[in-house]
Motif scaffolding. Structure first.
Motif, PDB file in Angstrom:
ATOM      1  N   CYS A 140       0.806  -1.219   0.000  1.00 16.78           N
ATOM      2  CA  CYS A 140       0.000   0.000   0.000  1.00 16.78           C
ATOM      3  C   CYS A 140       0.840   1.270   0.000  1.00 16.78           C
ATOM      4  O   CYS A 140       0.320   2.343  -0.302  1.00 16.78           O
ATOM      5  CB  CYS A 140      -0.935   0.013   1.209  1.00 16.78           C
ATOM      6  N   PHE A 141       2.110   1.155   0.371  1.00 20.41           N
ATOM      7  CA  PHE A 141       2.976   2.334   0.337  1.00 20.41           C
ATOM      8  C   PHE A 141       4.431   1.889   0.330  1.00 20.41           C
ATOM      9  O   PHE A 141       4.755   0.737   0.637  1.00 20.41           O
ATOM     10  CB  PHE A 141       2.694   3.273   1.519  1.00 20.41           C
ATOM     11  N   GLU A 142       5.295   2.829  -0.049  1.00 19.07           N
ATOM     12  CA  GLU A 142       6.741   2.594  -0.062  1.00 19.07           C
ATOM     13  C   GLU A 142       7.367   3.366   1.092  1.00 19.07           C
ATOM     14  O   GLU A 142       7.073   4.549   1.291  1.00 19.07           O
ATOM     15  CB  GLU A 142       7.346   3.059  -1.385  1.00 19.07           C
ATOM     16  N   TYR A 143       8.228   2.677   1.820  1.00 15.96           N
ATOM     17  CA  TYR A 143       8.842   3.244   3.026  1.00 15.96           C
ATOM     18  C   TYR A 143      10.338   3.406   2.782  1.00 15.96           C
ATOM     19  O   TYR A 143      11.042   2.437   2.509  1.00 15.96           O
ATOM     20  CB  TYR A 143       8.589   2.324   4.216  1.00 15.96           C
ATOM     21  N   ARG A 144      10.813   4.640   2.881  1.00 18.88           N
ATOM     22  CA  ARG A 144      12.223   4.936   2.617  1.00 18.88           C
ATOM     23  C   ARG A 144      13.038   4.676   3.887  1.00 18.88           C
ATOM     24  O   ARG A 144      12.805   5.307   4.927  1.00 18.88           O
ATOM     25  CB  ARG A 144      12.387   6.389   2.186  1.00 18.88           C
ATOM     26  N   VAL A 145      13.991   3.767   3.785  1.00 20.83           N
ATOM     27  CA  VAL A 145      14.855   3.435   4.922  1.00 20.83           C
ATOM     28  C   VAL A 145      16.145   4.238   4.789  1.00 20.83           C
ATOM     29  O   VAL A 145      16.898   4.070   3.830  1.00 20.83           O
ATOM     30  CB  VAL A 145      15.165   1.923   4.970  1.00 20.83           C
ATOM     31  N   ARG A 146      16.384   5.114   5.773  1.00 17.11           N
ATOM     32  CA  ARG A 146      17.571   5.975   5.763  1.00 17.11           C
ATOM     33  C   ARG A 146      18.316   5.831   7.078  1.00 17.11           C
ATOM     34  O   ARG A 146      17.708   5.771   8.148  1.00 17.11           O
ATOM     35  CB  ARG A 146      17.165   7.437   5.558  1.00 17.11           C
ATOM     36  N   GLU A 147      19.638   5.805   6.986  1.00  9.82           N
ATOM     37  CA  GLU A 147      20.456   5.609   8.178  1.00  9.82           C
ATOM     38  C   GLU A 147      20.282   6.723   9.204  1.00  9.82           C
ATOM     39  O   GLU A 147      20.441   6.488  10.409  1.00  9.82           O
ATOM     40  CB  GLU A 147      21.937   5.510   7.789  1.00  9.82           C
ATOM     41  N   ASN A 148      19.951   7.920   8.742  1.00 12.69           N
ATOM     42  CA  ASN A 148      19.818   9.054   9.663  1.00 12.69           C
ATOM     43  C   ASN A 148      18.374   9.535   9.782  1.00 12.69           C
ATOM     44  O   ASN A 148      18.121  10.700  10.092  1.00 12.69           O
ATOM     45  CB  ASN A 148      20.718  10.207   9.223  1.00 12.69           C
ATOM     46  N   SER A 149      17.408   8.640   9.532  1.00 15.78           N
ATOM     47  CA  SER A 149      16.008   9.022   9.703  1.00 15.78           C
ATOM     48  C   SER A 149      15.703   9.231  11.182  1.00 15.78           C
ATOM     49  O   SER A 149      16.465   8.808  12.067  1.00 15.78           O
ATOM     50  CB  SER A 149      15.084   7.948   9.131  1.00 15.78           C
ATOM     51  N   MET A 150      14.581   9.850  11.467  1.00 18.86           N
ATOM     52  CA  MET A 150      14.191  10.115  12.848  1.00 18.86           C
ATOM     53  C   MET A 150      14.108   8.816  13.652  1.00 18.86           C
ATOM     54  O   MET A 150      14.592   8.726  14.788  1.00 18.86           O
ATOM     55  CB  MET A 150      12.841  10.835  12.875  1.00 18.86           C
ATOM     56  N   LEU A 151      13.516   7.779  13.044  1.00 15.61           N
ATOM     57  CA  LEU A 151      13.374   6.505  13.748  1.00 15.61           C
ATOM     58  C   LEU A 151      14.730   5.856  13.989  1.00 15.61           C
ATOM     59  O   LEU A 151      15.018   5.375  15.098  1.00 15.61           O
ATOM     60  CB  LEU A 151      12.473   5.566  12.947  1.00 15.61           C
ATOM     61  N   GLN A 152      15.590   5.846  12.946  1.00 15.52           N
ATOM     62  CA  GLN A 152      16.894   5.198  13.096  1.00 15.52           C
ATOM     63  C   GLN A 152      17.754   5.921  14.130  1.00 15.52           C
ATOM     64  O   GLN A 152      18.473   5.285  14.911  1.00 15.52           O
ATOM     65  CB  GLN A 152      17.609   5.146  11.743  1.00 15.52           C
ATOM     66  N   CYS A 153      17.680   7.238  14.156  1.00 16.30           N
ATOM     67  CA  CYS A 153      18.438   7.996  15.163  1.00 16.30           C
ATOM     68  C   CYS A 153      17.922   7.692  16.567  1.00 16.30           C
ATOM     69  O   CYS A 153      18.694   7.586  17.528  1.00 16.30           O
ATOM     70  CB  CYS A 153      18.351   9.492  14.875  1.00 16.30           C
ATOM     71  N   HIS A 154      16.611   7.547  16.673  1.00 23.95           N
ATOM     72  CA  HIS A 154      16.027   7.211  17.978  1.00 23.95           C
ATOM     73  C   HIS A 154      16.480   5.824  18.435  1.00 23.95           C
ATOM     74  O   HIS A 154      16.881   5.641  19.593  1.00 23.95           O
ATOM     75  CB  HIS A 154      14.499   7.261  17.893  1.00 23.95           C
ATOM     76  N   LEU A 155      16.425   4.854  17.535  1.00 23.50           N
ATOM     77  CA  LEU A 155      16.813   3.494  17.903  1.00 23.50           C
ATOM     78  C   LEU A 155      18.301   3.399  18.223  1.00 23.50           C
ATOM     79  O   LEU A 155      18.719   2.556  19.025  1.00 23.50           O
ATOM     80  CB  LEU A 155      16.457   2.527  16.766  1.00 23.50           C
TER      81      LEU A 155
END
Length: 763
Positions: free
Chosen positions: A722-737
């Motif tokens: 239903c959608f495409e999700y861009r995985v980035r090393e410095n995304s908000m989620l990745q920085c949080h994790l």
């Protein structure tokens, strides 16, 4: 004669009758039943009764221009032939002066004069520059310029010796005839304007320019073979610019150029299949290019060394590709480079046993430098749409373009502007191809090489193998026309000028799905109807990824539904981002600005402002696919008790996967957030859950679903991407994790809020 106005025909005939030389015969042939109207036929019939020197050959057959002249000349026993088109006319002394000059020079096969160009109404446009020059046999100018274009007085004996007009030419039989006649002896040039040539849009010379150019090239190449010059020369040309050049052999190097990830590797592989040596030591294939780069390591290492020495190392740029903010490699190179460059060129040239060249995308930036060292250099250039190239760079193993996406478009602009500049300046030595056209029309690339540079490609095995180069899904692209193009025109007008420039000069431009050259994309519909769905896009310091998110909405919105797009600017601070948002606002998009408050607050603000009951939260770097806007909308309409639909997710970028969350399961949801924020949900559900928790700086969507689960949320799983999700090393989620302390605080907060044994997402 073929459909010329009667008044023009009468002027042409009168110009013959008014000749001071009286020993002439006028043969007229209407070309087919529609060649002239009834009024003209009646006029010719009446004139023939008065003028015994006039003969009308009206057999009712359509023969074309040179078929007609061939038939006319076969009916005459005159010493000299003159071709007079029915919309032109002769100077009163044209025949007298020409015949006198030819009689004085009995070895000359024909004579040509200067020519006056006139408008449709007969007013002067000045002398035709092509016919001003005398014949210069030693310069071979007749092979690259038809200088005897208009009035020619041809000696009948010479005409018969070369077998007259050829049936193989529809538009340039006169040029072919002139070339053959010139091989019998040097033509005479009479430096007086003895012929009036009428320029008008309906003339063949104006309406069939491409056909005329291509036939003229064929005629010149035939002459090159007849004259035994093919061992020493090759005739190259550019049909769009109508340029023809005679190049000495051996041919210069073939350079494959274009920005990285534009299709240079695939193009190089095709060029190599056609017999061009691109180097013995090539860059090894890897996960980014499993089919191989076809890059000559010697050129790659040399140019990389130059770039690194010339530019400072800047984390916000990419000096390996010749660009950093506020600086780029000079197109003219540096004088200190020349010795190493000449040595490498000579080394490769001596080792070559056939056509040779090289491919390294860096060459694109310094083509004028290499051209200065090898003026005979030829370019096979390739370009790719900026949105497609951006997507390709996201999928590289290297993180640079995911961490710093703002460098992508400046790089695209630099490379493609340099490519366009060289292709325009050296049109006959350049072949320019769009990457998507290479994928869909590899045989057309081969045909262009044959036509443009007279490549003789006799190896049928190589040609049959071309289609095996194009494996399925190689170089995926957005089919044009598409909303992304209009968004780029709105937000990046200067960049799109480069795109339009490439499209204009390209030999194989990008085509739409109906095979027409793309000038601009389709417009998204603008209505004042109440929306069925509100898509909420929170953003902070966005780059061009935001345009991809918006385009995905416009691309898949159903024709029978209204979609509202609300962009919430969470206090962006970058000037480039503010410009993007300002231009979107000027283009009619709804932009809401708040002080920087975080993702949860931005989403809440957008949902509060929404006019639809159905909501889709969409991150500014993700992209919708069709189901939420089409199938899922129908499902939720048919199931009014349902509050939310969620589907599969396609990850791209640093990770590629098809994630299938499956049917909502309470135990699984406590262990991990399996449902992304990007769903189709009712605003009433968001309200019952208390909205997104603005105390959370991450995992606010997980919190919402946990609340929904606890209050009995009714949800449907739609088992399609239903959608495409861009995985980035410095995304908000990745920085949080990556921040163990912050992540643990968030998990503890969720445990306390929901009273559930929520597990951390990282060890």
């Amino acid at each position: 004669m073929y459909r010329q106005p009667l008044a023009w025909i009468q002027e042409a005939v009168a110009s013959v009758q008014e000749q001071t030389y009286k020993d002439w015969q006028l043969l007229i042939r209407p070309d087919g039943p529609e060649g002239v109207g009834d009024d003209c036929r009646q006029w010719l019939k009446a004139l023939a009764l008065k003028e015994p020197r006039l003969q009308v050959l009206d057999d009712g057959l359509r023969q074309g221009t040179f078929g007609s002249y061939q038939l006319i000349f076969s009916q005459s026993e005159a010493t000299y032939f003159v071709q007079l088109d029915a919309d032109d006319k002769l100077h009163p002394e044209a025949l007298a002066l020409s015949i006198e000059y030819l009689n004085e020079n009995p070895k000359a096969p024909f004579l040509y004069s200067q020519c006056l160009l006139v408008r449709a109404d007969g007013s002067s446009l000045g002398l035709d520059q092509r016919a001003l020059r005398p014949w210069q046999e030693e310069k071979k100018s007749d092979l690259v310029q038809f200088i005897s274009f208009h009035m020619r007085v041809v000696r009948r004996s010479a005409y018969l010796k070369v077998n007259g007009y050829s049936k193989n030419f529809q538009f340039t039989g006169d040029y072919d005839l002139s070339l053959k006649l010139a091989e019998l002896g040097k033509p005479l040039h009479l430096a007086k304007p003895l012929y009036n040539y009428r320029v008008h849009p309906q003339s063949v010379s104006q309406s069939k320019r491409l056909n005329i150019h291509l036939e003229a090239v064929r005629a010149a190449r035939n002459a090159l073979h007849r004259r035994g010059m093919v061992k020493d020369y090759v005739l190259i040309h550019n049909p769009k610019r109508e340029i023809v050049t005679l190049d000495p052999k051996p041919e210069g190097p073939i350079v494959v150029a274009g920005m990285h990830r534009s299709g240079t590797s695939l193009l190089s592989k095709l060029i190599s299949k056609l017999g061009v040596e691109l180097g013995n030591e090539l860059l090894a294939k890897d996960s980014n290019n499993p089919d191989g780069y076809q890059e000559d390591l010697a050129f790659l290492k040399l140019q990389r060394r130059w770039f690194h020495a010339d530019l400072n190392d800047d984390p916000d740029g990419w000096r390996d590709w010749g660009w950093i903010p506020n600086d780029s490699i000079s197109s003219q190179g540096d004088s200190s480079w020349e010795d190493a460059a000449v040595y490498l060129l000579n080394q490769r040239e001596l080792a070559a046993t056939q056509r040779w060249g090289w491919k390294d995308p860096r060459t694109t930036l310094i083509l004028p430098f290499w051209h200065r060292l090898r003026p005979e250099l030829r370019l096979v250039g390739i370009y790719r749409a900026p949105w497609d190239l951006s997507d390709a760079l996201q999928r590289l193993d290297h993180h640079q373009f995911r961490r710093h996406p703002e460098i992508i478009l400046p790089l695209w602009s630099l490379y493609n502007e340099r490519l366009a500049e060289f292709a325009e300046s050296h049109a006959e030595r350049s072949l320019l191809i769009n990457s998507n056209s290479l994928i869909t029309q590899p045989e057309e690339v081969v045909r262009q090489l044959q036509s443009r540079w007279d490549w003789r490609l006799d190896n049928q095995d190589n040609r049959e193998d071309l289609n095996t180069l194009i494996r399925p899904n190689r170089m995926p692209s957005i089919s044009l026309d598409d909303p992304i193009e209009d968004l780029y025109r709105l937000v990046f007008p200067e960049l799109m000028k480069i795109w339009d420039r490439l499209q204009t000069i390209a030999d194989l431009p990008a085509l739409s799905e109906n095979n027409t050259n793309i000038a601009s994309g389709k417009k998204s519909k603008q209505t004042n109807k109440e929306p069925d769905i509100s898509v909420i896009i929170p953003t902070f310091n966005p780059c061009h990824f935001l345009l991809e998110a918006i385009a995905s909405i416009n691309r898949y919105a159903s024709e029978d539904s209204e979609v509202e797009v609300i962009i919430v600017d969470d206090g962006s601070t970058k000037s480039s981002s503010q410009q993007i948002l300002q231009r979107l606002k000027q283009g009619g998009y709804r932009i809401l600005r708040i002080e920087h408050s975080g993702l949860a607050a931005a989403r809440n603000h957008g949902i509060k402002a929404a006019n639809a009951e159905l909501i889709i939260p969409l991150d500014d770097d993700n992209r919708l696919l069709s189901p939420y806007l089409q199938e899922c909308l129908s499902i939720i309409r048919q199931n009014p008790d349902m509050e939310m639909i969620f589907g599969d997710r396609l990850d791209f970028g640093a990770r590629t996967q098809h994630f299938k969350p499956g049917i909502l399961n309470a135990k699984q949801l406590v262990k991990a957030n399996r449902i992304d924020a990007c769903t189709l949900m009712k605003r009433s559900l968001w309200k019952k859950c208390g909205g997104y928790d603005e105390n959370l700086k991450a995992l606010e969507d997980w919190d919402l679903w946990l609340t929904g689960m606890q209050i009995g949320m009714r949800a449907i799983y739609h088992p399609k991407p239903c959608f495409e999700y861009r995985v980035r090393e410095n995304s908000m989620l990745q920085c949080h994790l990556a921040n163990e302390n912050e992540h643990q605080k968030t998990i503890n907060y969720l445990r306390a809020k929901h009273g559930l044994p929520i597990e951390a997402l990282v060890e």
